[in-house]
Scaffold this motif. Sequence first.
Motif, PDB file in Angstrom:
ATOM      1  N   LEU A  35     -52.042 -46.575 -28.726  1.00 20.28           N
ATOM      2  CA  LEU A  35     -52.539 -45.265 -29.138  1.00 20.28           C
ATOM      3  C   LEU A  35     -52.205 -45.002 -30.599  1.00 20.28           C
ATOM      4  O   LEU A  35     -51.414 -45.722 -31.206  1.00 20.28           O
ATOM      5  CB  LEU A  35     -51.913 -44.173 -28.269  1.00 20.28           C
ATOM      6  N   ALA A  36     -52.799 -43.962 -31.133  1.00 22.22           N
ATOM      7  CA  ALA A  36     -52.489 -43.507 -32.487  1.00 22.22           C
ATOM      8  C   ALA A  36     -52.544 -41.987 -32.483  1.00 22.22           C
ATOM      9  O   ALA A  36     -53.253 -41.387 -31.672  1.00 22.22           O
ATOM     10  CB  ALA A  36     -53.499 -44.065 -33.485  1.00 22.22           C
ATOM     11  N   ILE A  37     -51.791 -41.382 -33.353  1.00 23.08           N
ATOM     12  CA  ILE A  37     -51.840 -39.931 -33.512  1.00 23.08           C
ATOM     13  C   ILE A  37     -52.812 -39.650 -34.652  1.00 23.08           C
ATOM     14  O   ILE A  37     -52.579 -40.070 -35.784  1.00 23.08           O
ATOM     15  CB  ILE A  37     -50.447 -39.348 -33.837  1.00 23.08           C
ATOM     16  N   SER A  38     -53.914 -38.980 -34.342  1.00 23.56           N
ATOM     17  CA  SER A  38     -54.926 -38.735 -35.368  1.00 23.56           C
ATOM     18  C   SER A  38     -54.761 -37.380 -36.040  1.00 23.56           C
ATOM     19  O   SER A  38     -55.306 -37.162 -37.121  1.00 23.56           O
ATOM     20  CB  SER A  38     -56.326 -38.839 -34.762  1.00 23.56           C
ATOM     21  N   ALA A  39     -54.034 -36.468 -35.419  1.00 18.24           N
ATOM     22  CA  ALA A  39     -53.850 -35.135 -36.001  1.00 18.24           C
ATOM     23  C   ALA A  39     -52.660 -34.471 -35.333  1.00 18.24           C
ATOM     24  O   ALA A  39     -52.267 -34.833 -34.226  1.00 18.24           O
ATOM     25  CB  ALA A  39     -55.097 -34.287 -35.793  1.00 18.24           C
ATOM     26  N   LEU A  40     -52.093 -33.519 -36.032  1.00 22.08           N
ATOM     27  CA  LEU A  40     -51.111 -32.612 -35.432  1.00 22.08           C
ATOM     28  C   LEU A  40     -51.804 -31.272 -35.265  1.00 22.08           C
ATOM     29  O   LEU A  40     -52.760 -30.974 -35.976  1.00 22.08           O
ATOM     30  CB  LEU A  40     -49.880 -32.453 -36.326  1.00 22.08           C
ATOM     31  N   THR A  41     -51.322 -30.471 -34.349  1.00 22.41           N
ATOM     32  CA  THR A  41     -51.910 -29.152 -34.148  1.00 22.41           C
ATOM     33  C   THR A  41     -50.824 -28.098 -34.081  1.00 22.41           C
ATOM     34  O   THR A  41     -49.713 -28.372 -33.632  1.00 22.41           O
ATOM     35  CB  THR A  41     -52.804 -29.117 -32.882  1.00 22.41           C
ATOM     36  N   THR A  63     -45.681 -27.901 -39.980  1.00 20.97           N
ATOM     37  CA  THR A  63     -46.544 -28.929 -39.386  1.00 20.97           C
ATOM     38  C   THR A  63     -47.279 -29.688 -40.484  1.00 20.97           C
ATOM     39  O   THR A  63     -47.388 -30.916 -40.440  1.00 20.97           O
ATOM     40  CB  THR A  63     -47.529 -28.296 -38.390  1.00 20.97           C
ATOM     41  N   ILE A  64     -47.775 -28.957 -41.480  1.00 19.50           N
ATOM     42  CA  ILE A  64     -48.454 -29.592 -42.617  1.00 19.50           C
ATOM     43  C   ILE A  64     -47.484 -30.520 -43.349  1.00 19.50           C
ATOM     44  O   ILE A  64     -47.843 -31.626 -43.744  1.00 19.50           O
ATOM     45  CB  ILE A  64     -49.055 -28.518 -43.549  1.00 19.50           C
ATOM     46  N   ILE A  72     -50.280 -39.012 -41.090  1.00 19.22           N
ATOM     47  CA  ILE A  72     -51.417 -38.260 -40.543  1.00 19.22           C
ATOM     48  C   ILE A  72     -52.024 -37.408 -41.649  1.00 19.22           C
ATOM     49  O   ILE A  72     -51.307 -36.765 -42.416  1.00 19.22           O
ATOM     50  CB  ILE A  72     -50.940 -37.391 -39.359  1.00 19.22           C
ATOM     51  N   ASP A  73     -53.359 -37.401 -41.723  1.00 17.46           N
ATOM     52  CA  ASP A  73     -54.027 -36.692 -42.810  1.00 17.46           C
ATOM     53  C   ASP A  73     -54.709 -35.393 -42.403  1.00 17.46           C
ATOM     54  O   ASP A  73     -55.430 -34.806 -43.193  1.00 17.46           O
ATOM     55  CB  ASP A  73     -55.048 -37.606 -43.489  1.00 17.46           C
ATOM     56  N   ARG A  74     -54.490 -34.936 -41.167  1.00 19.91           N
ATOM     57  CA  ARG A  74     -55.145 -33.680 -40.764  1.00 19.91           C
ATOM     58  C   ARG A  74     -54.266 -32.883 -39.815  1.00 19.91           C
ATOM     59  O   ARG A  74     -53.512 -33.443 -39.023  1.00 19.91           O
ATOM     60  CB  ARG A  74     -56.517 -33.921 -40.166  1.00 19.91           C
ATOM     61  N   ASP A 124     -51.186 -30.061 -51.667  1.00 22.96           N
ATOM     62  CA  ASP A 124     -49.972 -30.471 -52.395  1.00 22.96           C
ATOM     63  C   ASP A 124     -49.087 -31.397 -51.565  1.00 22.96           C
ATOM     64  O   ASP A 124     -48.285 -32.145 -52.120  1.00 22.96           O
ATOM     65  CB  ASP A 124     -49.152 -29.251 -52.813  1.00 22.96           C
ATOM     66  N   ARG A 125     -49.200 -31.337 -50.259  1.00 21.22           N
ATOM     67  CA  ARG A 125     -48.373 -32.165 -49.387  1.00 21.22           C
ATOM     68  C   ARG A 125     -49.111 -33.384 -48.860  1.00 21.22           C
ATOM     69  O   ARG A 125     -48.630 -34.075 -47.973  1.00 21.22           O
ATOM     70  CB  ARG A 125     -47.815 -31.317 -48.256  1.00 21.22           C
ATOM     71  N   GLY A 126     -50.304 -33.631 -49.378  1.00 22.71           N
ATOM     72  CA  GLY A 126     -51.038 -34.830 -48.997  1.00 22.71           C
ATOM     73  C   GLY A 126     -51.793 -34.720 -47.684  1.00 22.71           C
ATOM     74  O   GLY A 126     -52.054 -35.727 -47.040  1.00 22.71           O
ATOM     75  N   VAL A 127     -52.132 -33.492 -47.298  1.00 22.10           N
ATOM     76  CA  VAL A 127     -52.924 -33.284 -46.076  1.00 22.10           C
ATOM     77  C   VAL A 127     -54.277 -32.709 -46.509  1.00 22.10           C
ATOM     78  O   VAL A 127     -54.400 -31.514 -46.754  1.00 22.10           O
ATOM     79  CB  VAL A 127     -52.206 -32.329 -45.087  1.00 22.10           C
ATOM     80  N   PRO A 128     -55.291 -33.580 -46.627  1.00 21.97           N
ATOM     81  CA  PRO A 128     -56.577 -33.134 -47.160  1.00 21.97           C
ATOM     82  C   PRO A 128     -57.502 -32.464 -46.149  1.00 21.97           C
ATOM     83  O   PRO A 128     -58.605 -32.069 -46.508  1.00 21.97           O
ATOM     84  CB  PRO A 128     -57.202 -34.437 -47.666  1.00 21.97           C
TER      85      PRO A 128
END
Length: 187
Positions: A35-41, A63-64, A72-74, A124-128
């Motif tokens: 598995l992979a983690i594609s996003a946090l919520t 979280t960001i 993770i990017d999202r 700024d934290r690398g979450v586009p």
Amino acid sequence: MVLGQPARHEADAVGDSRQATARRELLAKVAERGLAISALTCSGNPLHPGPSGREHDQVARRTIALAPLLGIDRVMMMSGLPGGPGDANPHWFTVSWPPETTQILEWQWTEVPYWRDLVAHSRDRGVPKLALEMHAHQAVYNVPTLLRLREEGGPVVGANFDPSHRMWMGAAWFLPRPAPSRLRRPS
């Protein structure tokens, strides 16, 4: 991993700079299972006019900050919903009648500076990518309101497409067919 109302402290525990080993172990366990983690919520209401709004904002920001530490990017989240001027609770108005609701609807969109700031924080934290759930009792509850916030916040603001939302909104669960060629606009 769901961060937000039910489990507010996971972002602190895993995001702590001293927890690099815990993050590596978490990612290894996820990968071992294919598995992979594609996003946090972090589903809360950061615009709530009461103390919980400030708390939900802090969860969103933590979280960001955690997301890039996990590669993770999202981050998926709710847009939140403010109250009217001076109110203690959020109000969800979707129509402009009676006339006073128009004023409240427009006032609620004065919270756009919050989103400009959160978008800058995220970038700024690398979450586009901030993927918003279009959901009832939120400022962003349909495509037009998502596009309105995206116009103000820029391309970092996007949608978390959850097909189950189409069902609870009463829409067809299947994708619509393309319009017949006789009804399409010429390219």
